[in-house]
Write a protein that holds these residues in place. Structure first.
Motif, PDB file in Angstrom:
ATOM      1  N   ASP A  20       6.528 -13.423  69.845  1.00 49.77           N
ATOM      2  CA  ASP A  20       7.464 -14.452  69.395  1.00 49.77           C
ATOM      3  C   ASP A  20       7.144 -15.831  69.961  1.00 49.77           C
ATOM      4  OD1 ASP A  20       8.959 -12.835  67.741  1.00 49.77           O
ATOM      5  OD2 ASP A  20      10.452 -12.330  69.265  1.00 49.77           O
ATOM      6  N   ASP A  79      14.627 -11.533  66.348  1.00 49.24           N
ATOM      7  CA  ASP A  79      15.474 -10.967  65.295  1.00 49.24           C
ATOM      8  C   ASP A  79      16.750 -10.329  65.846  1.00 49.24           C
ATOM      9  OD1 ASP A  79      13.884 -11.861  63.253  1.00 49.24           O
ATOM     10  OD2 ASP A  79      12.615 -10.072  63.215  1.00 49.24           O
ATOM     11  N   GLY A  80      16.872 -10.256  67.166  1.00 51.65           N
ATOM     12  CA  GLY A  80      18.102  -9.725  67.771  1.00 51.65           C
ATOM     13  C   GLY A  80      18.998 -10.825  68.321  1.00 51.65           C
ATOM     14  N   LYS A 139       9.183 -14.294  53.940  1.00 56.37           N
ATOM     15  CA  LYS A 139       8.926 -13.148  54.818  1.00 56.37           C
ATOM     16  C   LYS A 139       9.297 -11.841  54.095  1.00 56.37           C
ATOM     17  CE  LYS A 139       9.385 -11.626  59.529  1.00 56.37           C
ATOM     18  NZ  LYS A 139       9.985 -11.768  60.845  1.00 56.37           N
ATOM     19  N   ARG A 140      10.447 -11.852  53.430  1.00 58.88           N
ATOM     20  CA  ARG A 140      10.897 -10.657  52.710  1.00 58.88           C
ATOM     21  C   ARG A 140       9.891 -10.270  51.616  1.00 58.88           C
ATOM     22  NH1 ARG A 140      16.091  -9.103  51.942  1.00 58.88           N
ATOM     23  NH2 ARG A 140      16.194  -9.478  54.174  1.00 58.88           N
ATOM     24  N   GLN A 143       6.715  -8.944  53.552  1.00 59.42           N
ATOM     25  CA  GLN A 143       6.827  -7.833  54.504  1.00 59.42           C
ATOM     26  C   GLN A 143       7.719  -6.701  53.996  1.00 59.42           C
ATOM     27  OE1 GLN A 143       7.424  -8.894  58.560  1.00 59.42           O
ATOM     28  NE2 GLN A 143       5.605 -10.159  58.606  1.00 59.42           N
ATOM     29  N   ALA A 146       9.319  -3.834  56.094  1.00 62.42           N
ATOM     30  CA  ALA A 146       8.918  -4.056  57.490  1.00 62.42           C
ATOM     31  C   ALA A 146       9.548  -5.324  58.074  1.00 62.42           C
ATOM     32  CB  ALA A 146       7.391  -4.171  57.573  1.00 62.42           C
ATOM     33  N   ASP A 147      10.253  -6.086  57.238  1.00 62.61           N
ATOM     34  CA  ASP A 147      10.895  -7.326  57.703  1.00 62.61           C
ATOM     35  C   ASP A 147      12.111  -6.971  58.560  1.00 62.61           C
ATOM     36  OD1 ASP A 147      12.080  -9.779  58.040  1.00 62.61           O
ATOM     37  OD2 ASP A 147      12.509 -10.115  55.912  1.00 62.61           O
ATOM     38  N   THR A 148      12.079  -7.358  59.816  1.00 62.37           N
ATOM     39  CA  THR A 148      13.177  -7.003  60.732  1.00 62.37           C
ATOM     40  C   THR A 148      14.219  -8.119  60.852  1.00 62.37           C
ATOM     41  OG1 THR A 148      11.787  -7.789  62.560  1.00 62.37           O
ATOM     42  CG2 THR A 148      11.811  -5.411  62.157  1.00 62.37           C
ATOM     43  N   SER A 149      14.112  -9.145  60.004  1.00 64.67           N
ATOM     44  CA  SER A 149      15.090 -10.250  60.078  1.00 64.67           C
ATOM     45  C   SER A 149      16.491  -9.727  59.807  1.00 64.67           C
ATOM     46  CB  SER A 149      14.801 -11.294  59.005  1.00 64.67           C
ATOM     47  OG  SER A 149      13.492 -11.754  59.071  1.00 64.67           O
ATOM     48  N   PRO A 150      17.512 -10.347  60.415  1.00 63.39           N
ATOM     49  CA  PRO A 150      18.890  -9.966  60.072  1.00 63.39           C
ATOM     50  C   PRO A 150      19.103 -10.114  58.570  1.00 63.39           C
ATOM     51  CG  PRO A 150      18.850 -11.504  61.930  1.00 63.39           C
ATOM     52  CD  PRO A 150      17.450 -11.414  61.418  1.00 63.39           C
ATOM     53  N   ARG A 151      19.897  -9.219  57.967  1.00 61.71           N
ATOM     54  CA  ARG A 151      20.012  -9.233  56.498  1.00 61.71           C
ATOM     55  C   ARG A 151      20.689 -10.502  55.987  1.00 61.71           C
ATOM     56  NH1 ARG A 151      25.126  -8.147  55.877  1.00 61.71           N
ATOM     57  NH2 ARG A 151      26.078  -7.088  57.648  1.00 61.71           N
TER      58      ARG A 151
END
Ligand code: UDP
Length: 405
Positions: A20, A79-80, A139-140, A143, A146-151
């Motif tokens: 990151d 992403d958290g 990104k969506r 990826q 596999a995209d770990t971004s918040p929805r």
């Protein structure tokens, strides 16, 4: 002018190359420095990720980094971080209302910083400028699962773009993506990042190398940077090696999942002895690596801007990149390098193979690359353009022109 830079996850004090920590950290550090040289006062607000760092750290004259207590004082993947952005914004509000320093303008970097900025602005009147650095829609698309971004990311990015006083696009491709997202065109300003051409220079020491032609990659060790594509291309590029700079320090590479995947892949396509993972390298060391290369390869699946081609170009190194994102602005096909269709490792292989066989073309591209980096991309220029934008959103520019009239 007093400028608050918000960069929730990307501290300008961080060591780069980790998952990151990359372009945004570098961007915020260089931009803040250039703005301070123009006489502005800059405060960078970043999340405290270590209990032992000081509350305030001077970066250089005119730039102070403030650590914001929002979430655990420990590393948290970006992403958290969404749950802590409300607290981040409230903290800024309190600080600006009751502390010793308050901004004339806020510049938020990344969508989550945008949320924190708009939270503070809801009860503290200050114009907000946003640079996304990356868009959730892109990104969506690339990826998928596999995209770990918040929805909520894409929805928030649209709202931020409509509520901010101004939005900065770093390249033409990002500008088009923003329009497609629903950001009003009149609010978008195209202002590319820069490169420090006093640090990244063609002349100086180079990292040692052997007889093979060197194809260099520099960046965070994440899948979307496309290093695997280059390794797949390598069997068709004889007498060349692929050197990848980035990720954790060399000693920790063997336990790094992406590094292990790349090493396994190199073995399975029969090029293990021609692929070398160097690990993360400091900014001070980087020019040596660029200078040691014949060409920089940028096989990223997508790239919001991409600082590494500019750094290589400033060092006199041609760039072969996928025709995506910022690369299509920075790399001039047939002049400073080549653009090849994205995700096409065969095209990558044939372009690199042909180029490496033509030393005179490599040299001509390298010379043109230095010229382009120096004349078109400097942090000074970025800071000047942003200074004008800050003037416009704070109304100062209008006041100034009225005074002149
Ligand atoms: N970088 C570095 N050391 C490394 C790898 C990368 O200092 O080992 C720096 C690189 O010089 C560049 C930044 O990290 O300034 C990466 O920025 P880029 O825009 O290319 O990619 P991003 O990280 O934004 O995806």
């Amino acid at each position: 002018m007093r400028i608050a830079m918000i960069s929730e996850h990307a501290s300008p004090l961080a060591v780069l190359g980790g998952v990151d920590a990359g372009g945004q950290n570098q961007h915020v550090a260089e931009l803040s420095a250039a703005l301070a040289e123009d006489g502005h006062e800059v405060r960078v607000y970043t999340r405290r990720a270590d209990p032992d760092t000081a509350d305030e750290v001077p970066l250089q004259p005119g730039v102070v980094v403030e650590h914001v207590p929002a979430g655990p004082a420990a590393p948290v993947p970006k992403d958290g971080l969404l749950p802590y952005m409300g607290i981040f914004g409230e903290w800024l509000l309190g600080r600006w209302k009751h502390g010793p320093w308050a901004p004339d303008v806020v510049h938020a970097h990344f969508w989550m910083s945008g949320l924190a900025a708009l939270t503070a602005r809801s009860r503290y009147p200050v114009p907000v400028v946003v640079t996304y650095h990356a868009l959730g829609t892109v990104k969506r698309r690339h990826q998928g699962a596999a995209d770990t971004s918040p929805r909520q990311r894409i929805g928030y990015e649209r709202v931020i773009g409509r509520q901010a006083d101004a939005v900065v696009a770093q390249c033409n491709d990002e500008l088009d993506e923003m329009i497609a997202l629903g950001v009003p065109r009149e609010r978008i300003n195209l202002i590319p990042s820069g490169v420090d051409s006093a640090h990244f220079t063609p002349h100086g020491p180079a990292a040692p190398r052997g007889p093979l032609a060197r194809i260099l990659c520099v960046g965070r060790l994440v899948e979307r940077k496309g290093y695997a594509d280059l390794i797949r291309a390598l069997p068709a590029i004889p007498k060349a090696e692929c050197v990848i700079v980035g990720g954790p320090p060399a000693a920790e590479l063997s336990s790094e999942p992406v590094a292990r995947k790349l090493t396994d892949l190199a073995g399975s396509v029969g090029v293990a002895e021609r692929v070398r993972l160097v690990g993360g390298v400091s900014r001070e060391e980087l020019p040596r690596w660029y200078r040691s290369a014949d060409v920089l390869a940028c096989p990223a699946w997508y790239e919001p801007f991409g600082l590494t081609p500019l750094e290589a170009m400033a060092c006199g190194v041609p760039v072969v990149a996928y025709a995506v994102g910022g690369f299509t602005d920075t790399v001039v096909d047939g002049v400073t390098g080549h653009l090849v269709p994205a995700r096409d490792h065969r095209a990558l292989a044939s372009t690199l193979r042909k180029l490496l066989h033509e030393p005179s073309r490599l040299m001509a591209y390298g010379t043109a690359a230095v010229d382009r980096a120096r004349s078109c991309y400097s942090w000074r220029r970025t800071a000047e353009q942003l200074g004008r934008l800050y003037g416009a959103v704070t109304g100062r520019e209008a006041l100034l022109s009225e005074a002149v009239a």
